[in-house]
Write a protein that holds these residues in place. Structure first.
Motif, PDB file in Angstrom:
ATOM      1  N   MET A   1       0.849  -1.194   0.000  1.00 32.58           N
ATOM      2  CA  MET A   1       0.000   0.000   0.000  1.00 32.58           C
ATOM      3  C   MET A   1       0.887   1.247   0.000  1.00 32.58           C
ATOM      4  SD  MET A   1      -3.196  -1.099   0.232  1.00 32.58           S
ATOM      5  CE  MET A   1      -4.241   0.057   1.098  1.00 32.58           C
ATOM      6  N   HIS A   2       0.422   2.293  -0.731  1.00 30.76           N
ATOM      7  CA  HIS A   2       1.228   3.523  -0.810  1.00 30.76           C
ATOM      8  C   HIS A   2       0.586   4.578   0.070  1.00 30.76           C
ATOM      9  CE1 HIS A   2       4.136   6.235  -2.557  1.00 30.76           C
ATOM     10  NE2 HIS A   2       3.173   7.113  -2.705  1.00 30.76           N
ATOM     11  N   GLN A  42      -3.599   4.671  -2.688  1.00 31.22           N
ATOM     12  CA  GLN A  42      -3.544   3.616  -1.672  1.00 31.22           C
ATOM     13  C   GLN A  42      -3.614   2.219  -2.299  1.00 31.22           C
ATOM     14  OE1 GLN A  42      -6.768   4.598   0.945  1.00 31.22           O
ATOM     15  NE2 GLN A  42      -5.696   6.342   1.864  1.00 31.22           N
ATOM     16  N   SER A  44      -2.718  -1.173  -4.309  1.00 31.53           N
ATOM     17  CA  SER A  44      -1.491  -1.967  -4.351  1.00 31.53           C
ATOM     18  C   SER A  44      -0.991  -2.090  -5.791  1.00 31.53           C
ATOM     19  CB  SER A  44      -1.743  -3.356  -3.776  1.00 31.53           C
ATOM     20  OG  SER A  44      -2.604  -4.092  -4.642  1.00 31.53           O
ATOM     21  N   ARG A  45       0.260  -2.471  -5.934  1.00 30.76           N
ATOM     22  CA  ARG A  45       0.835  -2.691  -7.257  1.00 30.76           C
ATOM     23  C   ARG A  45       0.021  -3.733  -8.032  1.00 30.76           C
ATOM     24  NH1 ARG A  45       5.886  -1.717  -9.261  1.00 30.76           N
ATOM     25  NH2 ARG A  45       6.558  -1.065  -7.172  1.00 30.76           N
ATOM     26  N   GLU A  47      -3.129  -4.565  -7.698  1.00 28.67           N
ATOM     27  CA  GLU A  47      -4.434  -4.007  -8.098  1.00 28.67           C
ATOM     28  C   GLU A  47      -4.285  -3.100  -9.319  1.00 28.67           C
ATOM     29  OE1 GLU A  47      -6.878  -3.712  -3.885  1.00 28.67           O
ATOM     30  OE2 GLU A  47      -5.324  -2.224  -4.321  1.00 28.67           O
ATOM     31  N   LEU A  61       2.810   4.793  -8.323  1.00 29.66           N
ATOM     32  CA  LEU A  61       3.384   4.330  -7.057  1.00 29.66           C
ATOM     33  C   LEU A  61       4.630   5.100  -6.625  1.00 29.66           C
ATOM     34  CD1 LEU A  61       3.077   0.449  -7.493  1.00 29.66           C
ATOM     35  CD2 LEU A  61       1.644   1.954  -6.095  1.00 29.66           C
TER      36      LEU A  61
END
Length: 369
Positions: A1-2, A42, A44-45, A47, A61
């Motif tokens: 998550m970012h 938010q 993920s890579r 997703e 990202l």
């Protein structure tokens, strides 16, 4: 998550709009799939990779850079000034008319009256190197349309755009200037006073981040917003290769009405308008022609001015009748008239001071409507 603890809501939107190489179309796709910008950052890579190529995913990202932090600070300070707004695609004040165009901006920087963005609008565009007659037409048409309650959108450029803004500011419809620079920059510099007046009584609009200078490629792109805000586009004067024809083409693609004022077959700045008329644009001679087309049941306001290109009036001066409405060379006029050279020049100077004619380079005389 970012993590995006660094940004608030508008800052996430700003970050989304500034992602390098992503563009409006991919930004809208990201919003459609993930929701608000905060949710995009938010994701993920894995997703993100389900929907976008690796190149775009890496950009989304990437950590927040100093350049973005500086832009956020600049924008934050700008928003503290009275009358400055940042509108997102999800904002209720975002112009509904722009939501219907193929490529609506993700963010809009607005300086001035937000209420104008929801008002019925007509775009008025044309040549930067306009004739005196073209300037008069742009001012008069815009003033009449503004009096009828229409807002006038244009691009703050020299020539027809400038005249359209000035004409619109004279009445209640007022004007929106769509610019090709950051909203904190005035271009061209000679329009600084006009820009201040528009910011006070009208509205300045830009999709470009603050600080963006005048870059040639930005101006044709902003034309889609000028036409997109409007229900119709009036082209006052345009050469055969004019940038105004880009605006007219975009207007047609957006399903907007296109109007054009005809001119002399000998005038280069009429060729673009004639080309549009041949292609189906509506020939107009007065603001009422536009109003009738835009609103079949439009009730003409009391005291509304009829703006017409005009025909020769009864009892008109003999020399004006000899000049006619097409550009004429001084030598030809001298042969037509009973005047000697000095007398003719004196009379033409008098006419020019009265605003009846324009003396063009190369000894050409052009009568004004």
């Amino acid at each position: 998550m970012h993590s995006n603890s660094f940004e608030t809501d508008w800052q996430d939107w700003l970050r989304l709009s500034l992602l390098k190489g992503v563009g409006n179309e991919n930004a809208r796709r990201l919003l459609t799939i993930f929701g608000l910008p905060s949710q995009i950052f938010q994701a993920s890579r894995a997703e993100l990779l389900c929907h976008f190529p690796k190149k775009i995913v890496e950009v989304v990202l990437a950590p927040v850079e100093d350049a973005l932090k500086r832009q956020i600070e600049l924008t934050s300070n700008w928003l503290l000034q009275s009358g400055n707004y940042l509108l997102t695609l999800g904002d209720g004040a975002y112009p509904q008319s722009l939501l219907s165009i193929p490529d609506p901006p993700t963010l809009l920087y607005v300086k001035g009256r937000l209420d104008l963005l929801s008002r019925p609008t007509i775009a008025v565009v044309g040549s930067r190197n306009a004739t005196t007659q073209g300037i008069q037409n742009a001012e008069n048409f815009s003033e009449s349309l503004s009096r009828a309650g229409f807002c006038i959108s244009s691009g703050l450029a020299a020539g027809i755009d400038t005249a359209a803004h000035y004409g619109a500011l004279r009445d209640l419809g007022s004007t929106i200037a769509v610019i090709g620079t950051g909203a904190d920059i005035v271009y061209p510099a000679r329009n600084r006073q006009l820009a201040h007046e528009i910011a006070e009584k009208g509205c300045i609009l830009s999709e470009y981040p603050l600080g963006v200078p005048a870059i040639a490629s930005n101006f044709p792109r902003r034309n889609r917003i000028i036409s997109g805000l409007a229900q119709g586009v009036l082209v006052v004067e345009a050469a055969a290769q004019s940038g105004s024809l880009i605006t007219a083409r975009m207007a047609l693609e957006q399903g907007r009405d296109v109007f054009a004022i005809p001119g002399s077959i000998h005038t280069p700045l009429a060729k673009g308008c004639h080309q549009l008329i041949k292609q189906g644009a509506k020939l107009v001679e007065s603001a009422e022609d536009i109003l009738e087309e835009m609103l079949a049941d439009f009730a003409k306001p009391t005291g509304a001015t009829t703006v017409s290109l005009g025909l020769p009036m009864e009892g008109e001066n003999e020399l004006l009748a000899l000049i006619g409405y097409d550009p004429v060379h001084l030598d030809v006029l001298l042969a037509r008239s009973p005047y000697q050279v000095m007398d003719l020049n004196a009379k033409l100077l008098e006419f020019e001071l009265q605003g009846l004619i324009e003396l063009l380079p190369g000894g050409i005389v052009q009568r004004l409507a």
